[in-house]
Design an enzyme around this catalytic site. Structure first.
Site, PDB file in Angstrom:
ATOM      1  N   CYS A  72       0.821  -1.217   0.000  1.00  0.00           N
ATOM      2  CA  CYS A  72       0.000   0.000   0.000  1.00  0.00           C
ATOM      3  C   CYS A  72       0.855   1.268   0.000  1.00  0.00           C
ATOM      4  CB  CYS A  72      -0.937   0.010   1.209  1.00  0.00           C
ATOM      5  SG  CYS A  72      -2.249  -1.214   1.064  1.00  0.00           S
ATOM      6  N   ASN A  75       6.636   1.593   2.281  1.00  0.00           N
ATOM      7  CA  ASN A  75       8.077   1.858   2.200  1.00  0.00           C
ATOM      8  C   ASN A  75       8.343   3.315   1.808  1.00  0.00           C
ATOM      9  OD1 ASN A  75       9.537  -0.685   2.845  1.00  0.00           O
ATOM     10  ND2 ASN A  75       8.213  -1.473   1.223  1.00  0.00           N
ATOM     11  N   HIS A 124       2.556  -4.677   9.228  1.00  0.00           N
ATOM     12  CA  HIS A 124       1.412  -5.097   8.409  1.00  0.00           C
ATOM     13  C   HIS A 124       0.406  -5.873   9.264  1.00  0.00           C
ATOM     14  CE1 HIS A 124       3.458  -3.885   4.804  1.00  0.00           C
ATOM     15  NE2 HIS A 124       4.282  -4.909   4.739  1.00  0.00           N
ATOM     16  N   SER A 154      -0.391  -4.680  -7.361  1.00  0.00           N
ATOM     17  CA  SER A 154       0.976  -4.471  -6.908  1.00  0.00           C
ATOM     18  C   SER A 154       1.539  -5.719  -6.217  1.00  0.00           C
ATOM     19  CB  SER A 154       1.010  -3.269  -5.953  1.00  0.00           C
ATOM     20  OG  SER A 154       2.312  -3.059  -5.474  1.00  0.00           O
ATOM     21  N   ALA A 247      11.518  10.481  -7.654  1.00  0.00           N
ATOM     22  CA  ALA A 247      12.796  10.609  -6.938  1.00  0.00           C
ATOM     23  C   ALA A 247      13.088   9.337  -6.149  1.00  0.00           C
ATOM     24  CB  ALA A 247      12.751  11.823  -6.004  1.00  0.00           C
ATOM     25  N   MET A 248      12.046   8.788  -5.545  1.00  0.00           N
ATOM     26  CA  MET A 248      12.206   7.568  -4.756  1.00  0.00           C
ATOM     27  C   MET A 248      12.626   6.390  -5.623  1.00  0.00           C
ATOM     28  SD  MET A 248      11.815   8.010  -1.683  1.00  0.00           S
ATOM     29  CE  MET A 248      12.184   6.294  -1.433  1.00  0.00           C
ATOM     30  N   LYS A 266       5.919   1.248 -10.165  1.00  0.00           N
ATOM     31  CA  LYS A 266       5.230   2.162 -11.062  1.00  0.00           C
ATOM     32  C   LYS A 266       4.643   3.339 -10.305  1.00  0.00           C
ATOM     33  CE  LYS A 266       3.195   0.460 -15.370  1.00  0.00           C
ATOM     34  NZ  LYS A 266       2.043  -0.259 -15.912  1.00  0.00           N
TER      35      LYS A 266
END
Length: 309
Positions: A72, A75, A124, A154, A247-248, A266
């Site tokens: 979700c 990170n 989680h 994902s 950027a990440m 993505k």
């Protein structure tokens, strides 16, 4: 060899993640998970011993607890929070542990006692499985949600694009496992139903991945306020610039090692449309309605905006 060590900046976190992924080599899907109190967890990073030790985790009042279902965007959120802490207080957390409190060896909680405040405790886990001291010591809990269709997409890509992580035969196979909660950390819907009961609780704030994508500076401002930081507008802006998804993605390999680009694959909203059949889309709509129709969480997640084809 000393020379190579000097050349490569040692990143403890990337090493830990790489070791964990390495453990999955050749493991089949059915051997990937073990059950603890009825919920499936991945065997390479979770264990019954660690879960038992976790019950004694002593949360601090100023811990920043981050809760999310897998995939979700947590990170990304951890990165933003680390930047927020550093920008406002100049203390840098040495990331040497796997970022989720339930992952790793049972001794990790002793090591965590040495960490300076504020600590980020990401997890989680379902509401009922959180260490009791979090509630007892009134730590603030930030809950991150993402629409279930993009979450499922994902999660599938994570399995099927990450080296060493066992793959599913097909999207259809994954979809039915996801819908019945047979994936790591269990059912998205159980997770959502449990948190829906608690989103009004004191010390709890809910944020969505979609809102952060839509307006990162406004999201960061709310988060900073919630955790009691008072950054300037300039500081918020610079955190947002350094921490936007693009950027990440560029930094992901450096922070997380080879798995980085998969974690930051993505970052778009609506990618589910490339995988879901019409029937699957309707099946998830029905399940979501049955579990969360008319709830505050449904409204907050703008289900109809993000999950209608």
């Amino acid at each position: 060899s000393k020379a190579t060590n000097m050349a490569k900046p040692q990143n403890k976190l990337a090493d830990e993640i790489e070791k964990a992924v390495e453990k999955m080599k050749g493991v089949s899907l059915k051997d990937l998970r073990f059950f603890y109190q009825g919920t499936p967890y991945p065997v390479h990073i979770c264990s019954a011993e660690t879960f038992k030790a976790l019950e004694n985790l002593e949360a601090r009042r100023d811990d920043m607890v981050l809760v999310s279902y897998p995939k979700c965007g947590v990170n990304w959120l951890i990165y933003l929070l680390n930047d927020l802490i550093f920008t406002t207080s100049q203390t840098k957390q040495e990331n040497t542990e796997l970022p989720f409190i339930e992952c790793g060896d049972p001794e990790k909680y002793q090591r965590m006692e040495q960490l300076p405040s504020p600590r980020i405790l990401a997890t989680h886990l379902l509401y009922d499985n959180l260490p009791k001291s979090i509630f007892k010591n009134k730590a603030k809990i930030l809950v991150l949600f993402r629409n279930p269709k993009d979450t499922a997409a994902s999660f599938f890509h994570f399995h099927n694009n990450t080296p060493n992580v066992p793959s599913y035969i097909s999207w259809d196979e994954f979809f039915s496992e996801f819908m019945s909660g047979k994936v790591s950390w269990g059912s998205y819907f159980d997770h959502a139903v449990a948190w829906n009961k608690h989103i009004e609780d004191e010390n709890v704030m809910l944020i969505t991945y979609e809102d952060l994508k839509e307006n990162l500076t406004s999201g960061l401002k709310q988060i900073a306020e919630f955790f009691g930081f008072s950054p300037t507008a300039e500081q918020i802006q610079s955190i947002a610039d350094r921490g936007n998804f693009q950027a990440m993605r560029e930094k992901s390999q450096e922070i997380y090692g080879p798995i980085g680009p998969v974690l930051f694959r993505k970052g778009v909203v609506g990618d589910w449309k490339n995988l879901f059949s019409d029937a699957q889309s309707k099946e998830m709509d029905a399940k979501f309605k049955e579990c969360l129709g008319g709830t505050k969480l449904e409204a907050k997640m703008k289900y109809d905006v993000y999950c209608k084809a």
